[in-house]
Design an enzyme around this catalytic site. Structure first.
Site, PDB file in Angstrom:
ATOM      1  N   LYS A   1      -7.277   6.644  10.350  1.00 51.74           N
ATOM      2  CA  LYS A   1      -8.657   6.611  10.703  1.00 51.74           C
ATOM      3  C   LYS A   1      -8.701   6.309  12.214  1.00 51.74           C
ATOM      4  O   LYS A   1      -8.913   5.276  12.554  1.00 51.74           O
ATOM      5  CB  LYS A   1      -9.205   5.413   9.946  1.00 51.74           C
TER       6      LYS A   1
ATOM      7  N   ASP B   1      -5.423   1.769  10.721  1.00 54.66           N
ATOM      8  CA  ASP B   1      -6.831   1.628  10.850  1.00 54.66           C
ATOM      9  C   ASP B   1      -6.895   1.153  12.146  1.00 54.66           C
ATOM     10  O   ASP B   1      -6.853   1.919  13.460  1.00 54.66           O
ATOM     11  CB  ASP B   1      -7.259   0.514   9.705  1.00 54.66           C
TER      12      ASP B   1
ATOM     13  N   GLY C   1      -4.503  -0.486  13.985  1.00 58.25           N
ATOM     14  CA  GLY C   1      -3.222  -0.073  14.596  1.00 58.25           C
ATOM     15  C   GLY C   1      -2.445  -1.633  14.657  1.00 58.25           C
ATOM     16  O   GLY C   1      -1.456  -1.626  15.231  1.00 58.25           O
TER      17      GLY C   1
ATOM     18  N   GLY D   1       0.826  -1.321   0.156  1.00 54.97           N
ATOM     19  CA  GLY D   1       0.054   0.193  -0.052  1.00 54.97           C
ATOM     20  C   GLY D   1       0.867   1.318   0.070  1.00 54.97           C
ATOM     21  O   GLY D   1       0.482   2.321  -0.387  1.00 54.97           O
TER      22      GLY D   1
ATOM     23  N   ASP E   1       0.483   3.187   4.375  1.00 60.19           N
ATOM     24  CA  ASP E   1      -0.866   3.868   3.568  1.00 60.19           C
ATOM     25  C   ASP E   1      -1.871   4.333   4.618  1.00 60.19           C
ATOM     26  O   ASP E   1      -2.090   5.256   4.568  1.00 60.19           O
ATOM     27  CB  ASP E   1      -1.161   3.102   2.409  1.00 60.19           C
TER      28      ASP E   1
HETATM   29  P1  IMP Z   1      -4.753  -1.990  10.616  1.00 63.41           P
HETATM   30  O1  IMP Z   1      -3.834  -3.119  10.969  1.00 63.41           O
HETATM   31  O2  IMP Z   1      -6.197  -2.429  10.839  1.00 63.41           O
HETATM   32  O3  IMP Z   1      -4.103  -0.529  11.064  1.00 63.41           O
HETATM   33  O4  IMP Z   1      -4.927  -1.820   9.111  1.00 63.41           O
HETATM   34  C1  IMP Z   1      -3.925  -1.357   8.312  1.00 63.41           C
HETATM   35  C2  IMP Z   1      -4.021  -2.050   6.910  1.00 63.41           C
HETATM   36  O5  IMP Z   1      -5.244  -2.438   6.847  1.00 63.41           O
HETATM   37  C3  IMP Z   1      -3.531  -1.278   6.191  1.00 63.41           C
HETATM   38  O6  IMP Z   1      -2.100  -1.244   5.734  1.00 63.41           O
HETATM   39  C4  IMP Z   1      -4.491  -1.267   4.569  1.00 63.41           C
HETATM   40  O7  IMP Z   1      -3.685  -2.184   3.999  1.00 63.41           O
HETATM   41  C5  IMP Z   1      -5.586  -2.022   5.351  1.00 63.41           C
HETATM   42  N1  IMP Z   1      -6.657  -1.179   5.446  1.00 63.41           N
HETATM   43  C6  IMP Z   1      -7.218  -0.487   6.517  1.00 63.41           C
HETATM   44  N2  IMP Z   1      -8.269   0.339   5.896  1.00 63.41           N
HETATM   45  C7  IMP Z   1      -8.304   0.429   4.784  1.00 63.41           C
HETATM   46  C8  IMP Z   1      -9.115   1.139   3.615  1.00 63.41           C
HETATM   47  O8  IMP Z   1      -9.801   1.945   4.188  1.00 63.41           O
HETATM   48  N3  IMP Z   1      -8.720   0.791   2.531  1.00 63.41           N
HETATM   49  C9  IMP Z   1      -7.858  -0.156   1.970  1.00 63.41           C
HETATM   50  N4  IMP Z   1      -6.919  -0.796   3.161  1.00 63.41           N
HETATM   51  C10 IMP Z   1      -7.212  -0.307   4.415  1.00 63.41           C
HETATM   52 MG    MG Z   2      -1.403  -2.041   4.035  1.00 65.29          MG
END
Ligand code: IMP
Ligand code: MG
Length: 181
Positions: free
Chosen positions: A138, A110, A112, A48, A107
């Site tokens: 986010k 979300d 975390g 990403g 990228d």
């Molecule tokens: P986390 O581990 O939940 O913080 O998610 C991070 C990863 O989830 C990012 O690197 C993205 O690959 C994916 N992700 C989270 N939200 C989105 C979104 O809105 N669009 C696309 N990919 C997302």
């Molecule tokens: Mg990602």
């Protein structure tokens, strides 16, 4: 219908256009140049971050900096739009980070979980300091108490695509950041 407007892309609502992104990347490069030594190591998370990284390193060059470029790939067992809570490093972490100042780049921040795992990997690498930067934050989605030192854009609980960010491997090629329903 314009040539670039495929049926798939028609559902994307634009949030940040190319001009806004370029302006923000320039500002981020200035902040990085202020906060870090002349030759920082940028570690991007695949896939990403690759478009963001490509623009950021050239913006850093314009600030007189010479970043080293590394990437890491983390597994994501989640499917579709759900984030995975079981995140693991695929392959080896970047070598020779001993004593270096490192900037972790992703990228999206979300829940975390991805960022927390990546930070932990880099913390074990012998880096002198690890700073963090995300293109899109986010905060309302967080499950782990973690924040990025530098944030490009903050959005509500939206699913974003474009500028390297995908939904099921689509939309990465869009030059802007948008949201799909
Ligand atoms: P986390 O581990 O939940 O913080 O998610 C991070 C990863 O989830 C990012 O690197 C993205 O690959 C994916 N992700 C989270 N939200 C989105 C979104 O809105 N669009 C696309 N990919 C997302
Ligand atoms: Mg990602």
């Amino acid at each position: 219908m314009e040539a670039s407007e495929s049926a798939a892309e028609a559902r994307v609502r634009k949030l940040f256009d190319e001009t806004e992104i370029a302006r923000r990347v320039k500002e981020l490069a200035r902040e990085i140049a202020r906060a870090m030594p002349p030759e920082p190591v940028l570690v991007g998370l695949l896939k990403g971050s690759f478009v963001f990284m490509a623009d950021l390193i050239r913006a850093l060059d314009r600030e007189g900096r010479a970043p080293r470029v590394e990437f890491m790939r983390l597994s994501s067992y989640g499917h579709g739009r759900e984030s995975s809570r079981d995140v693991r490093l695929l392959g080896e972490p970047p070598a020779d980070l001993e004593g270096r100042e490192v900037l972790l780049i992703d990228d999206i921040l979300d829940t975390g979980h991805t960022f927390a795992t990546a930070k932990a990997v880099l913390a074990r690498s012998g880096a002198k300091r690890v700073l963090t930067c995300v293109l899109v934050d986010k905060p309302s989605r967080r499950e782990i108490d973690i924040a990025a030192d530098l944030v490009g854009f903050t959005v509500a609980d939206l699913f974003v695509v474009g500028y390297g960010i995908d939904y099921a491997e689509r939309y990465r090629h869009l030059p802007y950041i948008g949201t799909i329903d």
